[in-house]
Design a protein around this motif. Sequence first.
Motif, PDB file in Angstrom:
ATOM      1  N   GLY A  46      15.127 -76.412  -9.604  1.00 30.14           N
ATOM      2  CA  GLY A  46      13.968 -75.610  -9.218  1.00 30.14           C
ATOM      3  C   GLY A  46      13.204 -76.254  -8.078  1.00 30.14           C
ATOM      4  O   GLY A  46      13.522 -77.368  -7.620  1.00 30.14           O
ATOM      5  N   ASP A  47      12.183 -75.568  -7.597  1.00 30.92           N
ATOM      6  CA  ASP A  47      11.349 -76.120  -6.538  1.00 30.92           C
ATOM      7  C   ASP A  47      10.528 -77.285  -7.073  1.00 30.92           C
ATOM      8  O   ASP A  47      10.126 -77.313  -8.239  1.00 30.92           O
ATOM      9  CB  ASP A  47      10.409 -75.037  -5.993  1.00 30.92           C
ATOM     10  CG  ASP A  47      11.158 -73.917  -5.289  1.00 30.92           C
ATOM     11  OD1 ASP A  47      12.273 -74.182  -4.791  1.00 30.92           O
ATOM     12  OD2 ASP A  47      10.642 -72.780  -5.271  1.00 30.92           O
ATOM     13  N   THR A  48      10.229 -78.224  -6.206  1.00 29.95           N
ATOM     14  CA  THR A  48       9.479 -79.413  -6.597  1.00 29.95           C
ATOM     15  C   THR A  48       8.119 -79.037  -7.192  1.00 29.95           C
ATOM     16  O   THR A  48       7.378 -78.230  -6.621  1.00 29.95           O
ATOM     17  CB  THR A  48       9.271 -80.329  -5.393  1.00 29.95           C
ATOM     18  OG1 THR A  48      10.538 -80.694  -4.857  1.00 29.95           O
ATOM     19  CG2 THR A  48       8.504 -81.593  -5.784  1.00 29.95           C
ATOM     20  N   GLY A  49       7.840 -79.611  -8.360  1.00 30.63           N
ATOM     21  CA  GLY A  49       6.552 -79.398  -8.996  1.00 30.63           C
ATOM     22  C   GLY A  49       6.428 -78.157  -9.845  1.00 30.63           C
ATOM     23  O   GLY A  49       5.372 -77.902 -10.423  1.00 30.63           O
ATOM     24  N   THR A  50       7.510 -77.400  -9.955  1.00 32.57           N
ATOM     25  CA  THR A  50       7.423 -76.140 -10.728  1.00 32.57           C
ATOM     26  C   THR A  50       7.697 -76.337 -12.216  1.00 32.57           C
ATOM     27  O   THR A  50       7.424 -75.446 -13.016  1.00 32.57           O
ATOM     28  CB  THR A  50       8.412 -75.097 -10.178  1.00 32.57           C
ATOM     29  OG1 THR A  50       9.742 -75.652 -10.187  1.00 32.57           O
ATOM     30  CG2 THR A  50       8.030 -74.684  -8.767  1.00 32.57           C
ATOM     31  N   GLY A  51       8.236 -77.500 -12.610  1.00 32.13           N
ATOM     32  CA  GLY A  51       8.566 -77.702 -14.011  1.00 32.13           C
ATOM     33  C   GLY A  51       9.712 -76.798 -14.446  1.00 32.13           C
ATOM     34  O   GLY A  51      10.637 -76.544 -13.673  1.00 32.13           O
TER      35      GLY A  51
ATOM     36  N   SER B 298      14.366 -84.674 -11.965  1.00 30.46           N
ATOM     37  CA  SER B 298      12.971 -84.353 -11.666  1.00 30.46           C
ATOM     38  C   SER B 298      12.315 -83.537 -12.777  1.00 30.46           C
ATOM     39  O   SER B 298      11.087 -83.518 -12.894  1.00 30.46           O
ATOM     40  CB  SER B 298      12.889 -83.560 -10.360  1.00 30.46           C
ATOM     41  OG  SER B 298      13.466 -82.256 -10.541  1.00 30.46           O
ATOM     42  N   GLY B 299      13.122 -82.847 -13.560  1.00 31.97           N
ATOM     43  CA  GLY B 299      12.580 -81.944 -14.574  1.00 31.97           C
ATOM     44  C   GLY B 299      12.157 -80.600 -14.022  1.00 31.97           C
ATOM     45  O   GLY B 299      11.663 -79.747 -14.771  1.00 31.97           O
ATOM     46  N   ASP B 300      12.342 -80.384 -12.707  1.00 33.81           N
ATOM     47  CA  ASP B 300      12.036 -79.090 -12.090  1.00 33.81           C
ATOM     48  C   ASP B 300      13.311 -78.253 -12.089  1.00 33.81           C
ATOM     49  O   ASP B 300      14.222 -78.488 -11.272  1.00 33.81           O
ATOM     50  CB  ASP B 300      11.528 -79.281 -10.658  1.00 33.81           C
ATOM     51  CG  ASP B 300      10.240 -80.070 -10.613  1.00 33.81           C
ATOM     52  OD1 ASP B 300       9.362 -79.803 -11.456  1.00 33.81           O
ATOM     53  OD2 ASP B 300      10.108 -80.955  -9.741  1.00 33.81           O
ATOM     54  N   VAL B 301      13.385 -77.304 -13.025  1.00 37.48           N
ATOM     55  CA  VAL B 301      14.622 -76.537 -13.194  1.00 37.48           C
ATOM     56  C   VAL B 301      14.305 -75.077 -13.494  1.00 37.48           C
ATOM     57  O   VAL B 301      13.219 -74.738 -13.970  1.00 37.48           O
ATOM     58  CB  VAL B 301      15.483 -77.105 -14.356  1.00 37.48           C
ATOM     59  CG1 VAL B 301      16.017 -78.487 -14.023  1.00 37.48           C
ATOM     60  CG2 VAL B 301      14.702 -77.124 -15.655  1.00 37.48           C
ATOM     61  N   VAL B 302      15.277 -74.241 -13.211  1.00 40.65           N
ATOM     62  CA  VAL B 302      15.261 -72.847 -13.655  1.00 40.65           C
ATOM     63  C   VAL B 302      16.256 -72.739 -14.804  1.00 40.65           C
ATOM     64  O   VAL B 302      17.428 -73.115 -14.650  1.00 40.65           O
ATOM     65  CB  VAL B 302      15.648 -71.880 -12.522  1.00 40.65           C
ATOM     66  CG1 VAL B 302      15.714 -70.450 -13.048  1.00 40.65           C
ATOM     67  CG2 VAL B 302      14.656 -71.989 -11.365  1.00 40.65           C
ATOM     68  N   VAL B 303      15.768 -72.270 -15.956  1.00 42.24           N
ATOM     69  CA  VAL B 303      16.616 -72.131 -17.141  1.00 42.24           C
ATOM     70  C   VAL B 303      16.765 -70.646 -17.451  1.00 42.24           C
ATOM     71  O   VAL B 303      15.777 -69.960 -17.757  1.00 42.24           O
ATOM     72  CB  VAL B 303      16.009 -72.860 -18.356  1.00 42.24           C
ATOM     73  CG1 VAL B 303      16.874 -72.634 -19.597  1.00 42.24           C
ATOM     74  CG2 VAL B 303      15.872 -74.354 -18.068  1.00 42.24           C
ATOM     75  N   GLU B 304      17.980 -70.173 -17.321  1.00 43.97           N
ATOM     76  CA  GLU B 304      18.278 -68.774 -17.659  1.00 43.97           C
ATOM     77  C   GLU B 304      19.007 -68.740 -18.994  1.00 43.97           C
ATOM     78  O   GLU B 304      20.057 -69.359 -19.154  1.00 43.97           O
ATOM     79  CB  GLU B 304      19.153 -68.131 -16.590  1.00 43.97           C
ATOM     80  CG  GLU B 304      19.501 -66.673 -16.896  1.00 43.97           C
ATOM     81  CD  GLU B 304      20.483 -66.093 -15.906  1.00 43.97           C
ATOM     82  OE1 GLU B 304      20.043 -65.664 -14.820  1.00 43.97           O
ATOM     83  OE2 GLU B 304      21.692 -66.066 -16.207  1.00 43.97           O
TER      84      GLU B 304
END
Length: 380
Positions: free
Chosen positions: A97-102, A150-156
């Motif tokens: 994901g984008d930086t800082g989005t969690g 980073s922990g910034d990911v998109v989880v589908e």
Amino acid sequence: MAESGGRAAQLKSSGLRHGWTTGACATAATTAAYTALLTGEFPDPVEITLPKGQRPSFALAAEELGGGRAMAGVVKDAGDDPDVTHGALIRATVTAGDTGTGVVFRAGPGVGTVTKAGLPLPVGEPAINPVPRQMIRDTVAEVAARHGGSGDVVVEISVDHGEEIARSTWNPRLGILGGLSILGTTGIVVPYSCSAWIDSIRRGVDVARAAGRTHVAGCTGSTSEKVAVAVHGLPEDALLDMGDFAGAVLKYLKRHPVPRLTVAGGFAKLSKLAAGHLDLHSARSQVDKGYLAELARRGGASPELAEAVAAANTGLEAVQLCSAAGVPLGDLVAEAARATALGVLSPAPVAVDVICIDRAGTIVGRAEPLGPPARARSGR
């Protein structure tokens, strides 16, 4: 210290095998997918931490890695519970994901989207409930810390054939469209647990209130639901599939009132409510023929008819005997059921009417709307 009651005690006493919620399965799939995205390898089996600290392991049924994405799938095992999602393949696809989005959640194929207010998620959000979301956030943080992510990911999250399975659930009525909800508060499914059904009743009330409904119907089954719609013209989101859990409907409406409640159901079940039972399941309450005979006497039944009612094979036979003799046993049961309901609801401002039906859906008893009993004045 080991639990001495609640779900653990229920499992121990039942001898039945527990299972895992869709939320636990989605968390396990996310753990495996994110680990693979960071390391290039899928852990199998994959271990997760549940809200109460248990650490179960899940075998992977599917895995794919490439193109900046990782997908892992877990087959839901509901244990000995007759869960419609038992055997469903729950997948998690993780991308950066984008930086800082969690953690950003997406609904994949077979997972629904919230379209009505009154649920614990905003309209437009994937139907991934708050506890599973937190479990997934926690596991993402844990994997990121372990492997330098980073922990910034998109989880589908997706569920194979989820849209088809969802037709057997409350989701369409609650405004969750396109598939299933990802559920669970403990991660564990207790066989034959009443909690999921009762929770769905509460969410049904929440949705009706959020939609501005002033009249809802608690129905014991699909036939009584059709009758309630035919009589009152209620929209789908005003219908509560209460099953045997009359008490759950009444107690929740006491705390979250709606001005009008129709209780609709089979004569036998509502005769139990009339007698004061709030759980209408055959394993926990029985039709009291002696009580029906007493009601028939109050309605003008002869001693011979009252005796026949007491000896009837079923509650429906009792109402048929009385109907043939001109004794309104169905109405008397409906009125007594209304009195029980009002007693539980008091002092909430909810008016109640009751409709009793036979197996064919014919109305055999009615009690017109009646408001809560007047409260005593304080004298001040």
